[in-house]
Design a protein around this motif. Structure first.
Motif, short mmCIF file in Angstrom:
data_model
loop_
_atom_site.label_atom_id
_atom_site.label_comp_id
_atom_site.label_asym_id
_atom_site.label_seq_id
_atom_site.Cartn_x
_atom_site.Cartn_y
_atom_site.Cartn_z
N ASP A 1 2.71 -16.30 39.79
CA ASP A 1 2.24 -15.41 38.71
C ASP A 1 0.96 -14.67 39.08
O ASP A 1 0.34 -14.05 38.21
CB ASP A 1 2.00 -16.23 37.44
N ALA A 2 0.56 -14.69 40.35
CA ALA A 2 -0.70 -14.06 40.74
C ALA A 2 -0.74 -12.59 40.35
O ALA A 2 -1.78 -12.07 39.96
CB ALA A 2 -0.92 -14.22 42.25
N GLY A 3 0.40 -11.94 40.42
CA GLY A 3 0.46 -10.53 40.06
C GLY A 3 0.31 -10.26 38.59
O GLY A 3 0.18 -9.09 38.18
N GLU A 4 0.31 -11.30 37.76
CA GLU A 4 0.20 -11.15 36.31
C GLU A 4 -1.24 -11.35 35.82
O GLU A 4 -1.50 -11.19 34.62
CB GLU A 4 1.10 -12.18 35.60
N LEU A 5 -2.16 -11.71 36.72
CA LEU A 5 -3.50 -12.08 36.28
C LEU A 5 -4.17 -10.96 35.48
O LEU A 5 -4.75 -11.20 34.42
CB LEU A 5 -4.38 -12.45 37.47
N ASP A 6 -4.10 -9.74 35.96
CA ASP A 6 -4.79 -8.65 35.26
C ASP A 6 -4.16 -8.38 33.90
O ASP A 6 -4.87 -8.08 32.93
CB ASP A 6 -4.80 -7.39 36.13
N ALA A 7 -2.83 -8.49 33.82
CA ALA A 7 -2.17 -8.31 32.52
C ALA A 7 -2.58 -9.40 31.55
O ALA A 7 -2.78 -9.15 30.35
CB ALA A 7 -0.65 -8.29 32.71
N ILE A 8 -2.72 -10.63 32.04
CA ILE A 8 -3.17 -11.74 31.19
C ILE A 8 -4.59 -11.48 30.68
O ILE A 8 -4.88 -11.63 29.48
CB ILE A 8 -3.09 -13.06 31.96
N GLY B 1 -3.42 -16.11 12.55
CA GLY B 1 -3.26 -15.03 13.52
C GLY B 1 -2.80 -15.51 14.87
O GLY B 1 -3.31 -15.08 15.92
N ILE B 2 -1.80 -16.38 14.90
CA ILE B 2 -1.30 -16.94 16.15
C ILE B 2 -0.45 -15.91 16.90
O ILE B 2 0.40 -15.25 16.31
CB ILE B 2 -0.45 -18.20 15.89
N GLU B 3 -0.70 -15.79 18.18
CA GLU B 3 0.15 -14.99 19.06
C GLU B 3 0.47 -15.82 20.30
O GLU B 3 -0.40 -16.54 20.83
CB GLU B 3 -0.53 -13.69 19.49
N LEU B 4 1.70 -15.71 20.77
CA LEU B 4 2.14 -16.35 22.00
C LEU B 4 2.74 -15.27 22.89
O LEU B 4 3.58 -14.47 22.43
CB LEU B 4 3.18 -17.44 21.73
N ARG B 5 2.34 -15.23 24.14
CA ARG B 5 2.86 -14.22 25.06
C ARG B 5 3.10 -14.86 26.42
O ARG B 5 2.26 -15.63 26.89
CB ARG B 5 1.87 -13.07 25.19
N ARG B 6 4.23 -14.54 27.03
CA ARG B 6 4.52 -15.05 28.36
C ARG B 6 4.37 -13.95 29.40
O ARG B 6 4.82 -12.82 29.19
CB ARG B 6 5.94 -15.64 28.42
N PHE B 7 3.73 -14.32 30.50
CA PHE B 7 3.63 -13.47 31.68
C PHE B 7 4.14 -14.29 32.85
O PHE B 7 3.46 -15.21 33.31
CB PHE B 7 2.19 -13.04 31.92
N GLY B 8 5.36 -14.03 33.29
CA GLY B 8 5.98 -14.89 34.28
C GLY B 8 6.18 -16.27 33.69
O GLY B 8 6.70 -16.42 32.58
N SER B 9 5.72 -17.30 34.39
CA SER B 9 5.86 -18.67 33.87
C SER B 9 4.66 -19.08 33.02
O SER B 9 4.65 -20.17 32.45
CB SER B 9 6.02 -19.66 35.02
N ALA B 10 3.66 -18.21 32.93
CA ALA B 10 2.43 -18.54 32.20
C ALA B 10 2.61 -18.28 30.71
O ALA B 10 3.12 -17.22 30.31
CB ALA B 10 1.27 -17.73 32.73
N LEU B 11 2.19 -19.23 29.89
CA LEU B 11 2.20 -19.09 28.44
C LEU B 11 0.77 -18.85 27.97
O LEU B 11 -0.12 -19.67 28.21
CB LEU B 11 2.76 -20.35 27.77
N CYS B 12 0.54 -17.71 27.29
CA CYS B 12 -0.78 -17.37 26.78
C CYS B 12 -0.84 -17.68 25.29
O CYS B 12 0.01 -17.23 24.52
CB CYS B 12 -1.07 -15.89 27.01
N LEU B 13 -1.86 -18.45 24.89
CA LEU B 13 -2.07 -18.83 23.50
C LEU B 13 -3.24 -18.05 22.95
O LEU B 13 -4.26 -17.89 23.64
CB LEU B 13 -2.37 -20.33 23.40
N TYR B 14 -3.10 -17.61 21.70
CA TYR B 14 -4.20 -16.88 21.06
C TYR B 14 -4.18 -17.16 19.56
O TYR B 14 -3.11 -17.22 18.95
CB TYR B 14 -4.08 -15.37 21.29
N SER B 15 -5.38 -17.33 18.98
CA SER B 15 -5.53 -17.42 17.53
C SER B 15 -6.67 -16.52 17.10
O SER B 15 -7.77 -16.60 17.65
CB SER B 15 -5.82 -18.86 17.09
#
Length: 272
Positions: free
Chosen positions: A70-77, A38-52
């Motif tokens: 990327d401070a404005g992306e924190l809540d979305a992350i 169940g791997i998911e990868l998502r980018r928010f700005g320059s941040a790479l979010c990893l999930y399994s």
């Protein structure tokens, strides 16, 4: 040959190398039939979010590459992980974040929870004389059970982890940029190490030794072997991560690598 590592460009290259190999490794796992982890990868700005979905451990549920921009992306992350019922950790490189971003993390309940050292340097050719009975060879397609047994034993994981670790690493066999190396003692797999080469940077992504074979210098031999590989491949930089002042840290220093920076890990404050 000496390299001045404390430049914004070099630090960015070291961080990018870690993000690149992590992303490629998880993409390889995601490409397994049915994406069983169940791997998911998502980018928010320059941040790479990893999930399994199946692996709740912090290393598979991490945000890498976050910067002050990327401070404005924190809540979305945070919403991304909350929707999946998963705790998240942020790995922060000192030169990439400022006080307002750290304050924003604090306002959301995050605190520093640890540190990790990034080492780097040029791939200088290393003298490599193997002791009697020791062989270093590249892993073949049928070697990933042996690799997984070393991985699990080295990090104190139960034997039940061997099969999934083997499956999640066998996907790297023959994949561009990746090479897995085994050190054998009298024909028995004793230590393993992994190298990822991309964009002129060689990343030391894993190394581990069976407890019964520790103290024989196998970690250092595999390190120098990979440095030689990076040099022969034309890489201009080698980067790796380790616990500060650990045995791995000392071996990297002996091989000519230097501390580039110490990144911090931020996790949500435990509830009391």
């Amino acid at each position: 040959m000496e390299m001045q590592l404390a430049t914004a460009e070099t630090i960015a290259a070291i961080e990018r190398s870690e993000v690149d190999y992590t992303e490629d490794r998880l993409l390889a796992m995601q490409e397994r039939e049915g994406n069983p982890e169940g791997i998911e990868l998502r980018r928010f700005g320059s941040a790479l979010c990893l999930y399994s979905r199946t692996m709740p451990w912090p290393g598979f549920n991490t945000v890498k590459g976050l910067s002050s921009d990327d401070a404005g992306e924190l809540d979305a992350i945070l919403d991304f992980y909350a929707a999946r019922g998963r705790k998240v950790q942020f790995e922060l490189v000192p030169s990439r974040v400022d006080a307002p971003l750290l304050e924003a993390l604090g306002d959301r309940g995050f605190i520093p929870s640890g540190h990790h050292t990034s080492m780097a340097g040029p791939p200088i050719e290393q003298p490599l004389q193997l002791p009697p009975g020791v062989v270093i060879r590249q892993a073949g397609a049928g070697d990933y059970d042996a690799y997984a047994a070393i991985h699990c034993a080295a990090f104190g994981l139960p034997a039940s982890g061997i099969a999934p670790v083997a499956a999640n690493n066998a996907v790297l066999h023959g994949r561009a940029g990746w090479s897995v190396w085994l050190a054998e003692v009298s024909g028995e797999p004793a230590a393993a190490a992994v190298l990822y080469e991309h964009g002129g940077v060689a990343s030391l992504t894993f190394a581990g030794t069976m407890p019964a074979y520790r103290g024989r210098g196998l970690h250092g031999l595999l390190l120098r072997h990979r440095l030689n590989r990076a040099a022969s491949s034309g890489c201009s930089l080698v980067a790796g991560q380790c616990a500060f002042l650990s045995a791995s840290h000392r071996n990297m220093e002996r091989a000519g690598l230097q501390v580039a920076y110490v990144r911090s890990t931020w996790m949500r404050r435990p509830e009391r």
